[in-house]
Design a protein around this motif. Sequence first.
Motif, PDB file in Angstrom:
ATOM      1  N   GLN A 466       0.851  -1.187   0.000  1.00  0.00           N
ATOM      2  CA  GLN A 466       0.000   0.000   0.000  1.00  0.00           C
ATOM      3  C   GLN A 466       0.889   1.241   0.000  1.00  0.00           C
ATOM      4  O   GLN A 466       1.705   1.429   0.917  1.00  0.00           O
ATOM      5  N   LEU A 483       0.751  -8.487   4.437  1.00  0.00           N
ATOM      6  CA  LEU A 483       0.768  -9.914   4.153  1.00  0.00           C
ATOM      7  C   LEU A 483      -0.594 -10.412   3.688  1.00  0.00           C
ATOM      8  O   LEU A 483      -1.622 -10.011   4.233  1.00  0.00           O
ATOM      9  N   ARG A 484      -0.588 -11.314   2.713  1.00  0.00           N
ATOM     10  CA  ARG A 484      -1.815 -11.943   2.233  1.00  0.00           C
ATOM     11  C   ARG A 484      -1.617 -13.448   2.216  1.00  0.00           C
ATOM     12  O   ARG A 484      -0.509 -13.928   1.965  1.00  0.00           O
ATOM     13  N   ASN A 539       5.872  -4.560   8.714  1.00  0.00           N
ATOM     14  CA  ASN A 539       5.329  -4.733  10.075  1.00  0.00           C
ATOM     15  C   ASN A 539       6.112  -5.808  10.827  1.00  0.00           C
ATOM     16  O   ASN A 539       6.395  -6.876  10.297  1.00  0.00           O
ATOM     17  N   ASP A 601       3.740   1.939  15.177  1.00  0.00           N
ATOM     18  CA  ASP A 601       2.494   1.647  14.471  1.00  0.00           C
ATOM     19  C   ASP A 601       1.313   1.792  15.434  1.00  0.00           C
ATOM     20  O   ASP A 601       1.483   1.677  16.653  1.00  0.00           O
ATOM     21  N   ARG A 625      -5.553   4.152  12.446  1.00  0.00           N
ATOM     22  CA  ARG A 625      -6.712   4.338  11.578  1.00  0.00           C
ATOM     23  C   ARG A 625      -7.974   4.707  12.370  1.00  0.00           C
ATOM     24  O   ARG A 625      -8.800   5.487  11.944  1.00  0.00           O
ATOM     25  N   GLU A 661      -9.464   7.898   4.194  1.00  0.00           N
ATOM     26  CA  GLU A 661     -10.412   7.465   3.168  1.00  0.00           C
ATOM     27  C   GLU A 661     -11.085   8.628   2.445  1.00  0.00           C
ATOM     28  O   GLU A 661     -11.600   8.456   1.342  1.00  0.00           O
ATOM     29  N   TYR A 680      -7.131   4.346   1.616  1.00  0.00           N
ATOM     30  CA  TYR A 680      -7.886   4.009   0.420  1.00  0.00           C
ATOM     31  C   TYR A 680      -8.115   5.217  -0.484  1.00  0.00           C
ATOM     32  O   TYR A 680      -8.337   5.078  -1.678  1.00  0.00           O
TER      33      TYR A 680
HETATM   34  P1  C2E Z   1      -1.778  -2.328  10.088  1.00  0.00           P
HETATM   35  O1  C2E Z   1      -0.311  -2.454  10.200  1.00  0.00           O
HETATM   36  O2  C2E Z   1      -2.421  -1.270  10.886  1.00  0.00           O
HETATM   37  O3  C2E Z   1      -2.062  -2.219   8.559  1.00  0.00           O
HETATM   38  C1  C2E Z   1      -2.930  -1.347   8.035  1.00  0.00           C
HETATM   39  C2  C2E Z   1      -4.201  -2.032   7.743  1.00  0.00           C
HETATM   40  O4  C2E Z   1      -5.192  -1.051   7.391  1.00  0.00           O
HETATM   41  C3  C2E Z   1      -4.117  -2.953   6.510  1.00  0.00           C
HETATM   42  O5  C2E Z   1      -5.026  -3.997   6.687  1.00  0.00           O
HETATM   43  C4  C2E Z   1      -4.617  -2.061   5.397  1.00  0.00           C
HETATM   44  O6  C2E Z   1      -5.144  -2.774   4.306  1.00  0.00           O
HETATM   45  C5  C2E Z   1      -5.709  -1.297   6.096  1.00  0.00           C
HETATM   46  N1  C2E Z   1      -5.994  -0.031   5.446  1.00  0.00           N
HETATM   47  C6  C2E Z   1      -5.128   0.785   4.823  1.00  0.00           C
HETATM   48  N2  C2E Z   1      -5.752   1.907   4.397  1.00  0.00           N
HETATM   49  C7  C2E Z   1      -7.045   1.785   4.769  1.00  0.00           C
HETATM   50  C8  C2E Z   1      -8.193   2.604   4.647  1.00  0.00           C
HETATM   51  O7  C2E Z   1      -8.161   3.683   4.073  1.00  0.00           O
HETATM   52  N3  C2E Z   1      -9.364   2.152   5.182  1.00  0.00           N
HETATM   53  C9  C2E Z   1      -9.440   0.950   5.813  1.00  0.00           C
HETATM   54  N4  C2E Z   1     -10.623   0.586   6.292  1.00  0.00           N
HETATM   55  N5  C2E Z   1      -8.391   0.152   5.971  1.00  0.00           N
HETATM   56  C10 C2E Z   1      -7.183   0.569   5.446  1.00  0.00           C
HETATM   57  P2  C2E Z   1      -4.560  -5.434   6.472  1.00  0.00           P
HETATM   58  O8  C2E Z   1      -3.716  -5.538   5.292  1.00  0.00           O
HETATM   59  O9  C2E Z   1      -5.781  -6.275   6.566  1.00  0.00           O
HETATM   60  O10 C2E Z   1      -3.640  -5.705   7.725  1.00  0.00           O
HETATM   61  C11 C2E Z   1      -4.191  -5.783   8.955  1.00  0.00           C
HETATM   62  C12 C2E Z   1      -3.138  -5.896   9.981  1.00  0.00           C
HETATM   63  O11 C2E Z   1      -2.407  -7.092   9.831  1.00  0.00           O
HETATM   64  C13 C2E Z   1      -2.078  -4.835   9.885  1.00  0.00           C
HETATM   65  O12 C2E Z   1      -2.488  -3.690  10.478  1.00  0.00           O
HETATM   66  C14 C2E Z   1      -0.954  -5.457  10.632  1.00  0.00           C
HETATM   67  O13 C2E Z   1      -1.130  -5.287  12.029  1.00  0.00           O
HETATM   68  C15 C2E Z   1      -1.122  -6.903  10.316  1.00  0.00           C
HETATM   69  N6  C2E Z   1      -0.167  -7.263   9.278  1.00  0.00           N
HETATM   70  C16 C2E Z   1      -0.305  -7.219   7.953  1.00  0.00           C
HETATM   71  N7  C2E Z   1       0.817  -7.661   7.358  1.00  0.00           N
HETATM   72  C17 C2E Z   1       1.683  -7.989   8.321  1.00  0.00           C
HETATM   73  C18 C2E Z   1       3.015  -8.499   8.360  1.00  0.00           C
HETATM   74  O14 C2E Z   1       3.669  -8.723   7.340  1.00  0.00           O
HETATM   75  N8  C2E Z   1       3.579  -8.713   9.562  1.00  0.00           N
HETATM   76  C19 C2E Z   1       2.906  -8.469  10.718  1.00  0.00           C
HETATM   77  N9  C2E Z   1       3.525  -8.704  11.861  1.00  0.00           N
HETATM   78  N10 C2E Z   1       1.670  -7.985  10.749  1.00  0.00           N
HETATM   79  C20 C2E Z   1       1.057  -7.730   9.551  1.00  0.00           C
END
Ligand code: C2E
Length: 702
Positions: A466, A483-484, A539, A601, A625, A661, A680
Amino acid sequence: MNRPLSPAAEANRYRTCLQVVIASLPQGIGIFDENLQLREWNQGFGDLLHLSPENLSVGAHFTDLLRLAAGNGRLGCGRAENPEIPVQHLTDQARQFQPQWFTYVHPDGRSQHIQCEPLSVDGAAAGLIVRAAIDPHHHDECAERDHLALQGFMRTPDGLILTDDAYCIRQANPAACQITGHELPDLIGQSIFGLFSPQQPKIADDVRERLDQFGSWSGEAEILHKTGATIPVNIRLAWLDDPQANTSANHIWILTDITELRHQTEARLRHAAQHDALTDLPNRQALLLHLDQWLSNACRQQGSMAVMFIDLDRFKIINETLGHPVGDEVLRAVARSLSAVVRETDYVARLGGDEFAIVLRAIAMSADAAIVASKIIAALSQPIEIGEHRLHTSPSIGISIFPDDGGDSDALLRHADIAMYHAKATGRNSFQFFSTEMNRATSERLDIESKLRHAIDRGELLLHFQPQFAAGGDEPTGVEALLRWLHPSDGMIGPDRFIPIAEETGIINVIGEWVLRRACHQMADWIATGLPPLRMAVNVSARQLRRRDFSETVASALAESGLPAERLELEITESAVMDNPHHASITLQRLRRMGVTLAIDDFGTGYSSLAYLKRFPINRLKIDRSFVTDIEHDLNDRAIALGTIALAHSLGLKVIAEGVETSEQHDLLCGNDCDEVQGYLFSKPLDSAAAFAFLHARCPAR
Ligand code: C2E
Ligand code: CA
Ligand code: CA
C-alpha cells in the motif's frame, strides 16, 4: 603256672578291664551296642543323666538308647517349646549310627555338650559311644554362648528357620511361626518351599541353583500365611557351615516381614504418581481420576460443578529472565495462594508449566465460580517476594460449568482452557466463562493454525503493497508491505484472522522473516527496474522483536537483497516495545545504527506515552486508523490525532496517518501539519505488479 584261659573267660577278662578303664575316665561315658542297648557306662554317665545305677542296670527301662532319650525330654534344646523335636532328631541320627553333637540342658539350667560317636568293628556298625565333653572351662563358655545364641534365636523379630539338606524345616523361632501363622510342630519336618505362595513356583529351583553357585541367596518372596493371606518377606539364606553348630540343619533362612515397608513404598509411589513434585499439588492424572468420579456423583444428585483453568500471565518472562529456580518458587507460591483461597472441599491441581486447575465441587450457580475467580485474581495480584525480587504475576482464568458446558472431564477441561484463552485475549488478569461461540472460534483457530504451518512451503503467502505519500497525496514516499494468504480451498484469508494466531503459536517468527526478505527483495528489484528509491515499511510483531537475533535477521535480509538500510522502515507497535523495554531498546538502537528507520504503528491505541517513547530511537509515529476514521466528527479522536502531531514534532518525530479514506480527513490532517498519509483515498494495498505500475506512473523517472 598260668593256664591258658577259655575264649569266654578271655572275653570276660577284657570286659572287666574295659569296665575299669571306663570307670576311671573323668567324664561320663556310655557304650551302646548295635541294638542301641546300653552295655557299659560309668558313674559320670549316670550323674550326667541324673539316673541311679538301678535304672541303668541290665534289662532296666533306660538301657535302651531310644527310651533313654525320650525319657530325657530336655535333651538338646532343653528349653525349646517342644523338647520332643530334637529328641526325635537325635534318635533318628542314632539309629543310623551318625556322629553327632548336642547340648544337654540340666534341670538346673547348666548345659553340657554331649558327643555321640559310632563304634564300628571291621567296617560294620557295632554301637555308639556317648560321652560328655571334657573341658569344664570350655563347657561353661560354650554354655554361656549357647544360652545367648538361643536367646537371640528366640527373640529376634526376624523369622529364623533352619533347614536340612533336603530343605526340610528343622527348627524355627517364634517370629517365623508368626510370619507363617503355623505352630512350631506343624513346621518341623515340612519342606520350606511349602510355605511360599503358589504364585512363585520357581523359587525352589532358583534357591537351589544360586545357593550351590554362590553359597547364599536373597530376595523377596511371598509367604502364604495359614489364614490364606500372602505376606511379603525379604529373605536372606545362607549355608550353615559351622561344624561346631552340632545341628543337623544345613541352611539358615532369615525372613523379614516387609508388609509395612511395602505399604509405605506403595503409598509413596501412589502419591508420586498422582502429585506434582514441585508444588505437591495433585497432577493432571489425579485431577482427571477424581473429576470423573465427582461428575458421576454430581450427575446422580443433579448437582453443579465448576472447572477452572488458570494460566499465569507473565510467568514465561519471569522464568526466562530470572531463571528456573525463581520460576519454581513463583509456582510454589502460586500453589499455596490457590490452596488458601478455595474451600476445603474444592480441589486444586497443577496441570503442568504455569497451568493450574481448580474444581469447585458443589456450586449453586455459576456466579459462585465468579466469586472464587475474583478471589483468586485478588490473591495472585499480591506481589511475590523471592530473594531480592518482588514479582508480579496475574492469572487468566477460564471457567466451564457442569452440566451446561460438558458432561465429562475431558470436555469440561477443554472448554475451561478455551475460556482461559479468551480471558487472556480480552486482557490479562481476568476470568471468562466458556460459551459455544468461543468453541467455534477456537476450532477455527486450530484449523487455521494447522494450515498456516504449511503456508510458506506451499507458496500460499504473498505480499501486497500500500503506497504512502507525502502530505497532499501526490508524491509517493514508500509502501507498506501487507501480508496476504491465498489458501487453495479457503480463498484469501485476511491478516487479522491469521496474524494473531501466528503470533501466539510462534509461527510469526518464520513468517515474519519471510516477509522481511520478500519485502527487501521487492524494493531492491523495483529500484533495479528503474523506480526511484522509496521506503519499504514492514510490520514487525512483538514476538519477532523479542528474539535476540532479530537485528541479525534484518541485516541478513538487507545484505541478501542489496537494499540500502535507509530504504527499510520497521513498523513496531508500542506494546511490542513496552513488552520488554530494556531489550527492545537494545535491539532498536542496533537497527538504527544500521540505518534502518523505525515507526511506531497504531499510535494512540496503547500506552501512548510519548515521554517514554522518546527514549527509543524512533523516526516516525503512525496515527492509528481508528482516530482517522472519525476525525471529522469525534472531537476526542481529533484532539488525539492533532495533539499527537504537535507533540511528535516537538520531539523531532515525523507523523504519518493511516486509513485516510476521504479528502476531508486528508485536508484536516494536512492542515495540521501531518507529514505523510496512507489510505484508500490514494490506493488500496496492491499486488506486486499493480503496485509497481502505480508507483511507476506517479514517480518521476530517474
Ligand atoms: P496495520 O499495520 O495497521 O495495517 C494497516 C491495515 O489497514 C491494513 O489492513 C490495510 O489494508 C488497512 N488499510 C489501509 N488503508 C485503509 C483505509 O483507508 N481504510 C481501511 N478501512 N483500511 C485501510 P490489512 O492488510 O488487513 O492488515 C491488517 C493488519 O495485519 C495490519 O495492520 C498489521 O497489524 C497486520 N499485518 C499485515 N501484514 C503484516 C506483516 O507482514 N507482519 C505483521 N507482523 N503484521 C502484519
Ligand atoms: Ca502497519
Ligand atoms: Ca494500524
